[in-house]
Write a protein that holds these residues in place. Structure first.
Motif, PDB file in Angstrom:
ATOM      1  N   ILE A   1     -18.912   4.660 -13.363  1.00  0.00           N
ATOM      2  CA  ILE A   1     -17.907   3.871 -14.096  1.00  0.00           C
ATOM      3  C   ILE A   1     -16.907   3.262 -13.115  1.00  0.00           C
ATOM      4  O   ILE A   1     -16.550   2.086 -13.219  1.00  0.00           O
ATOM      5  N   ALA A   2     -16.439   4.076 -12.169  1.00  0.00           N
ATOM      6  CA  ALA A   2     -15.493   3.576 -11.159  1.00  0.00           C
ATOM      7  C   ALA A   2     -16.128   2.446 -10.353  1.00  0.00           C
ATOM      8  O   ALA A   2     -15.468   1.423 -10.070  1.00  0.00           O
ATOM      9  N   TRP A   3     -17.391   2.602  -9.965  1.00  0.00           N
ATOM     10  CA  TRP A   3     -18.101   1.573  -9.188  1.00  0.00           C
ATOM     11  C   TRP A   3     -18.197   0.270  -9.966  1.00  0.00           C
ATOM     12  O   TRP A   3     -18.003  -0.817  -9.407  1.00  0.00           O
ATOM     13  N   VAL A   4     -18.459   0.340 -11.255  1.00  0.00           N
ATOM     14  CA  VAL A   4     -18.574  -0.858 -12.103  1.00  0.00           C
ATOM     15  C   VAL A   4     -17.268  -1.649 -12.099  1.00  0.00           C
ATOM     16  O   VAL A   4     -17.277  -2.886 -12.054  1.00  0.00           O
ATOM     17  N   PHE A   5     -16.139  -0.949 -12.124  1.00  0.00           N
ATOM     18  CA  PHE A   5     -14.834  -1.618 -12.195  1.00  0.00           C
ATOM     19  C   PHE A   5     -14.247  -1.936 -10.810  1.00  0.00           C
ATOM     20  O   PHE A   5     -13.146  -2.477 -10.716  1.00  0.00           O
TER      21      PHE A   5
END
Length: 435
Positions: free
Chosen positions: A25-29
């Motif tokens: 999730i962090a990587w996506v954002f």
């Protein structure tokens, strides 16, 4: 002595699944995926893991941390000497009400700890403790001096007070450093409200107070490196930064008495603000639930919900619980409790952590949880200021110290909310894997 042998394979597997999901999730954002320093991420998570193992699984360290928690609750107890003077008839009488318990037992701790923190800041004691934490984080994670101090300061101070430690640096901080400052503010809590949360969860039971103090103190410490990890994935460092580690000499007041006075005044404002927020948000939730329940009647949904879930009908709690339940399950919460924990995560993010901790306390006292592990994980999940209102608070608070950076603060506001939320979830996942 508790040993590592008590850790189950299922807990580890669920923890790994949850951690991979949160990192994804962090990587996506992330605004610059190619520049993410995965070694820094690994170091930050390792610090969290080591701390969690020491506190939860190594006997003498766990005993020492429990001793600290006990002293912290004793410190909270000193507040009662002041409340006896103001509310003696309530304390000695047999009156039982949520209002009396909240006003007499919870709000005074906020005022007392605000004054005590201000005094410790004036004497320079708090800065020395912060400097020690900052030095460790700087060496371990190769951070700049400013973001190390900000991350460590957020363990003890609120999201608008911690920036005072790095006030001289604010105008020159890189975007990634500011993101680190903001995420840290969202991911951690201040001493005054920490004492209030202990009151929400532990009530007037000394054993329960120590138990939750231990987990809340651990959550506050572990969330500092977690916030750095989340911030450095969301906004990786791409610029040169100042490595100098030098704490601001700015004091709160010209003498000790003025520091206490300023802290007391700030504490009263915070206590009134907390009471007002709870009144308004809980009232709005009740109004929203009345509207949703009426809609549920119109579309014949209430009976279906009541027959198949733990809820009486269509409500705010029902919607939040099922919306966030998948995240709770991925983190390691059992299927029986995932809707309850999902509801709490939703309340914290959309409303605030005070409302969520009140809900957690009510659920715990009502015996709604299937596993004690779910209560502990929820305690870590909620331990932070990550909600939508905090975006405005940070832009206004930090922006008043560095008006030139308001545009950058506004730009990173939503990402800081994501970062603060992920940091609390990182911490909860690691603790959950060890329980």
């Amino acid at each position: 002595m508790t040993t590592l042998l008590t850790i189950s394979f299922e807990s580890i597997a669920r923890g790994l699944l949850g951690m991979v999901t949160l990192l994804a999730i962090a990587w996506v954002f992330s605004n610059n995926k190619k520049k993410i320093d995965w070694m820094l991420v690994l170091k930050g998570l390792s610090i969290q893991l080591i701390f969690a193992i020491l506190v939860l699984k190594v006997g003498f360290v766990a005993d020492g941390f429990e001793w600290i928690s006990q002293k912290f609750t004793e410190l909270i107890g000193f507040t009662q000497e002041g409340t006896k003077f103001l509310f003696g008839s309530f304390i000695s009488g047999k009156i039982e009400s949520s209002l009396v318990n909240f006003v007499v037992m919870v709000l005074p701790t906020i005022v007392f700890f605000s004054a005590l923190t201000s005094l410790l800041y004036y004497w320079g004691i708090l800065q020395k403790i912060v400097y020690g934490f900052a030095w460790v984080m700087k060496k371990a994670m190769n951070l700049s001096g400013a973001e190390s101090l900000a991350a460590a300061g957020n363990i003890f101070l609120g999201q608008t007070e911690a920036p005072l430690l790095v006030k001289p640096y604010l105008n020159k901080m890189t975007g990634s450093e500011l993101m680190c400052l903001m995420s840290g503010g969202m991911a951690t809590i201040a001493g005054g409200v920490l004492a209030a949360y202990i009151g929400f969860l532990g009530g007037d039971d000394p054993v329960q107070q120590v138990y939750f103090a231990k987990h809340l103190l651990a959550a506050s410490v572990m969330s500092a490196p977690a916030a750095v990890v989340a911030a450095k994935i969301l906004v990786p460092e791409t610029e040169e930064f100042d490595e100098k580690l030098e704490i601001s000499k700015e004091k709160i007041g010209s003498n000790a008495l003025e520091a206490i006075t300023n802290g007391t005044t700030d504490g009263i404002k915070l206590a009134v603000n907390v009471a007002g927020m709870l009144l308004v948000f809980i009232a709005l939730m009740a109004m929203g639930n009345a509207i949703l329940f009426k809609i549920g009647d119109w579309i014949a949904l209430n009976d279906i919900i009541a027959a198949n879930t733990a809820f009486d009908g269509l409500s705010f709690q029902f919607l939040l619980g099922y919306a966030f339940a998948p995240i709770a399950w991925l983190m390691g919460v059992c299927s029986e409790d995932m809707v309850l924990v999902g509801q709490l995560l939703g309340e914290k993010t959309i409303l605030n952590e005070f409302v969520a901790y009140v809900s957690l306390g009510d659920m715990k006292n009502a015996g709604k949880f299937h596993e004690e592990k779910s209560v502990v994980m929820a305690t870590y999940i909620l331990c932070g200021f990550a909600n939508f209102a905090s975006i405005g608070i940070q832009i206004g608070g930090i922006g008043s110290l560095a008006p030139e950076r308001k545009a950058t603060l506004a730009k990173y506001g939503f990402r800081a909310l994501i970062g603060g939320t992920l940091a609390s979830l990182f911490t909860a996942v690691i603790v959950g894997a060890l329980l």
